[in-house]
Design a protein around this motif. Structure first.
Motif, PDB file in Angstrom:
ATOM      1  N   ILE A   1       0.843  -1.203   0.000  1.00  0.00           N
ATOM      2  CA  ILE A   1       0.000   0.000   0.000  1.00  0.00           C
ATOM      3  C   ILE A   1       0.875   1.248   0.000  1.00  0.00           C
ATOM      4  O   ILE A   1       0.609   2.220  -0.739  1.00  0.00           O
ATOM      5  CB  ILE A   1      -0.950  -0.017   1.208  1.00  0.00           C
ATOM      6  CG1 ILE A   1      -2.018  -1.108   1.021  1.00  0.00           C
ATOM      7  CG2 ILE A   1      -1.617   1.343   1.411  1.00  0.00           C
ATOM      8  CD1 ILE A   1      -2.866  -1.357   2.253  1.00  0.00           C
ATOM      9  N   ASN A   2       1.924   1.238   0.786  1.00  0.00           N
ATOM     10  CA  ASN A   2       2.837   2.384   0.805  1.00  0.00           C
ATOM     11  C   ASN A   2       3.518   2.557  -0.546  1.00  0.00           C
ATOM     12  O   ASN A   2       3.722   3.694  -1.011  1.00  0.00           O
ATOM     13  CB  ASN A   2       3.880   2.204   1.902  1.00  0.00           C
ATOM     14  CG  ASN A   2       4.789   3.405   2.036  1.00  0.00           C
ATOM     15  OD1 ASN A   2       4.353   4.484   2.432  1.00  0.00           O
ATOM     16  ND2 ASN A   2       6.062   3.240   1.702  1.00  0.00           N
ATOM     17  N   ASP A   3       3.884   1.446  -1.201  1.00  0.00           N
ATOM     18  CA  ASP A   3       4.522   1.528  -2.521  1.00  0.00           C
ATOM     19  C   ASP A   3       3.611   2.220  -3.535  1.00  0.00           C
ATOM     20  O   ASP A   3       4.078   2.995  -4.387  1.00  0.00           O
ATOM     21  CB  ASP A   3       4.866   0.135  -3.031  1.00  0.00           C
ATOM     22  CG  ASP A   3       5.935  -0.557  -2.211  1.00  0.00           C
ATOM     23  OD1 ASP A   3       6.576   0.111  -1.370  1.00  0.00           O
ATOM     24  OD2 ASP A   3       6.127  -1.772  -2.410  1.00  0.00           O
ATOM     25  N   ILE A   4       2.321   1.907  -3.463  1.00  0.00           N
ATOM     26  CA  ILE A   4       1.368   2.542  -4.381  1.00  0.00           C
ATOM     27  C   ILE A   4       1.382   4.051  -4.178  1.00  0.00           C
ATOM     28  O   ILE A   4       1.377   4.831  -5.148  1.00  0.00           O
ATOM     29  CB  ILE A   4      -0.049   1.978  -4.168  1.00  0.00           C
ATOM     30  CG1 ILE A   4      -0.086   0.486  -4.513  1.00  0.00           C
ATOM     31  CG2 ILE A   4      -1.072   2.747  -5.012  1.00  0.00           C
ATOM     32  CD1 ILE A   4      -1.369  -0.206  -4.078  1.00  0.00           C
ATOM     33  N   GLU A   5       1.414   4.478  -2.933  1.00  0.00           N
ATOM     34  CA  GLU A   5       1.437   5.911  -2.646  1.00  0.00           C
ATOM     35  C   GLU A   5       2.742   6.564  -3.103  1.00  0.00           C
ATOM     36  O   GLU A   5       2.746   7.683  -3.614  1.00  0.00           O
ATOM     37  CB  GLU A   5       1.228   6.159  -1.151  1.00  0.00           C
ATOM     38  CG  GLU A   5      -0.217   6.241  -0.756  1.00  0.00           C
ATOM     39  CD  GLU A   5      -0.914   7.413  -1.443  1.00  0.00           C
ATOM     40  OE1 GLU A   5      -0.791   8.557  -0.966  1.00  0.00           O
ATOM     41  OE2 GLU A   5      -1.565   7.180  -2.476  1.00  0.00           O
ATOM     42  N   VAL A   6       3.854   5.862  -2.910  1.00  0.00           N
ATOM     43  CA  VAL A   6       5.139   6.392  -3.383  1.00  0.00           C
ATOM     44  C   VAL A   6       5.103   6.565  -4.900  1.00  0.00           C
ATOM     45  O   VAL A   6       5.549   7.589  -5.439  1.00  0.00           O
ATOM     46  CB  VAL A   6       6.296   5.467  -2.958  1.00  0.00           C
ATOM     47  CG1 VAL A   6       7.610   5.898  -3.618  1.00  0.00           C
ATOM     48  CG2 VAL A   6       6.452   5.465  -1.444  1.00  0.00           C
TER      49      VAL A   6
ATOM     50  N   ARG B   1       2.377   6.883  -6.788  1.00  0.00           N
ATOM     51  CA  ARG B   1       1.411   7.941  -7.131  1.00  0.00           C
ATOM     52  C   ARG B   1       2.056   9.319  -7.015  1.00  0.00           C
ATOM     53  O   ARG B   1       1.911  10.163  -7.906  1.00  0.00           O
ATOM     54  CB  ARG B   1       0.187   7.847  -6.210  1.00  0.00           C
ATOM     55  CG  ARG B   1      -0.920   8.845  -6.557  1.00  0.00           C
ATOM     56  CD  ARG B   1      -1.961   8.923  -5.460  1.00  0.00           C
ATOM     57  NE  ARG B   1      -1.389   9.388  -4.201  1.00  0.00           N
ATOM     58  CZ  ARG B   1      -1.085  10.658  -3.956  1.00  0.00           C
ATOM     59  NH1 ARG B   1      -1.274  11.600  -4.859  1.00  0.00           N
ATOM     60  NH2 ARG B   1      -0.571  10.985  -2.772  1.00  0.00           N
ATOM     61  N   ALA B   2       2.779   9.535  -5.919  1.00  0.00           N
ATOM     62  CA  ALA B   2       3.444  10.831  -5.741  1.00  0.00           C
ATOM     63  C   ALA B   2       4.527  11.029  -6.794  1.00  0.00           C
ATOM     64  O   ALA B   2       4.687  12.143  -7.333  1.00  0.00           O
ATOM     65  CB  ALA B   2       4.039  10.910  -4.340  1.00  0.00           C
TER      66      ALA B   2
END
Length: 310
Positions: free
Chosen positions: A88-93, A95-96
Motif C-alpha cells: 500500500i505504501n509503494d502505491i502511494e510512493v 502515485r506521488a
C-alpha cells in the motif's frame, strides 16, 4: 506491442525496487493496475482493459514479482519487508512520483484485496474501483481455495496434500509449502506442486495455459509470494476488507465475478456489495477468473469505459 509513455524502477525501501510502466494518453484519466497472485506480475494484456485514448494506465509489479527487484523467483530475500502495508505504501510512493492526484484503481483476484485496502487507507486518491475475480482473502476464502474446493477435485487435492504429508490441516499445509519453497533442494518441486493445484481447479495445466506458467522460475516466485502472504493471513488479520468498507461506501465501483469461479466463491463480492452502496456487482456465467480471459476483459472494458465517459 503497446507503446510506452514511460517506465522505470522506483526504490521503495532499502531492499526493494518496484518496476512500473505507463501507456495511453498522457493527458488521459489516470488508472492503476494491481495484479493478482500475489506474485503474478503485470502483463501487456492489462492495457486491453482500458481505452488508451482516454486513459493513462500505470502497471506496477508488486514487491518480489515480475520485474521488481529482488525477485522472489530467485532470491528469498524478496520475502523480507514484504507485507500488505508495504505494498500500500509503494502505491502511494508511485502515485506521488507520477504526480497523480486521483486514479481509477483496477485489481484482479489478490489485486482486488489490495485495491480495496489501498482505497480504504487512501480514500482521497481513488476516483473509482473496478475489481474482477474478487477476493477478500479471509480465512474462509483461503480454506476454500486450498482445502474445501478439493471436494470437487479430489484427485488433484490428494496430490497437492501428498507433497507435504506432515501437514495436519490447511494452515499447516500452506506453512509447510512455504518452508519447502525456501529450501533450495525442494523449492522447484514445491512450486510445481503448488501451481499444479492452482490450475487443476480450472481443469487445465501449465502447457495448456501457456505464458508465464510454463516458466519454472515464475512458478517458484509465484508460489513463494502466495505462501508468504497466505500463511500470514496477508498481514492484516481476518475480515480486514469487510471491516473497512464504511470508509469507501461512497466510492464508485464495479465488481465483476463469475458465478462458478472455483478459486474465489461468489459469496465474497456478494457480501461486499451489501456494504458498498456505490458499487455494482456484475455476475458472469461460467468459471472465468483471470481478468485477461475474453469474457472478463469484455466486461472490465465496459466498466472502465463507463467511468471514462462519466
Amino acid at each position: 506491442m503497446v507503446k510506452l509513455l514511460d517506465h522505470g524502477t522506483l526504490p521503495v525501501s532499502g531492499r526493494h525496487q518496484v518496476y512500473w510502466e505507463m501507456a495511453g494518453n498522457p493527458d488521459g484519466l489516470a488508472a492503476l493496475v494491481l495484479h493478482g497472485g500475489p506474485g503474478s506480475g503485470c502483463r501487456e494484456g492489462h492495457y486491453d482493459l482500458f481505452d488508451l485514448d482516454r486513459y493513462r494506465v500505470v502497471l506496477m509489479d508488486q514487491r518480489g514479482a515480475g520485474r521488481s527487484r529482488p525477485a522472489a523467483a530467485t532470491d528469498v530475500a524478496a520475502l523480507q519487508d514484504n507485507t500488505t502495508d508495504d505494498l500500500i505504501n509503494d502505491i502511494e510512493v508511485l502515485r506521488a512520483h507520477l504526480e497523480v492526484d486521483k486514479w481509477l484503481v483496477f485489481g484482479g483476484s489478490w489485486g482486488s484485496t489490495l485495491g480495496l485496502l489501498y482505497a480504504q487507507t487512501h480514500r482521497g486518491h481513488v476516483r473509482a474501483l473496478v475489481l474482477a475475480g474478487v477476493a477478500t482473502t479471509t480465512r474462509r476464502d483461503l480454506a476454500w481455495l486450498y482445502d474445501d474446493v478439493g471436494n470437487l477435485f479430489p484427485e488433484a487435492h490428494d496430490a497437492f496434500c501428498a507433497f507435504v504429508p506432515e501437514a495436519e490441516d490447511v494452515w499447516t499445509r500452506i506453512a509447510a509449502y512455504g518452508d519447502a519453497l525456501t529450501d533450495p533442494a525442494r523449492a522447484q518441486a514445491a512450486a510445481d506442486a503448488w501451481c499444479t493445484w492452482e490450475l487443476a481447479i480450472f481443469e487445465t495445466d501449465f502447457e495448456s495455459v501457456g505464458g508465464n506458467w510454463t516458466d519454472p522460475a515464475f512458478r517458484v516466485g509465484f508460489a513463494r509470494l502466495c505462501t508468504h502472504y497466505f500463511r500470514n493471513f496477508c498481514f492484516r488479520g481476518d475480515d480486514a476488507v469487510a471491516r473497512g468498507m464504511d470508509r469507501i461506501a461512497d466510492v464508485p465501483g464495479v465488481m465483476i465475478h463469475s458465478r462458478f469461479d472455483p478459486s474465489c466463491p461468489l459469496r465474497a463480492p456478494w457480501e461486499l456489495a451489501k456494504r458498498w452502496p456505490a458499487a455494482r456487482l456484475d455476475v458472469l456465467g461460467g468459471n472465468d477468473h483471470s481478468a485477461l480471459s475474453k469474457a472478463m476483459t469484455t466486461r472490465i472494458r465496459a466498466a472502465t469505459d463507463g467511468f471514462a465517459h462519466a
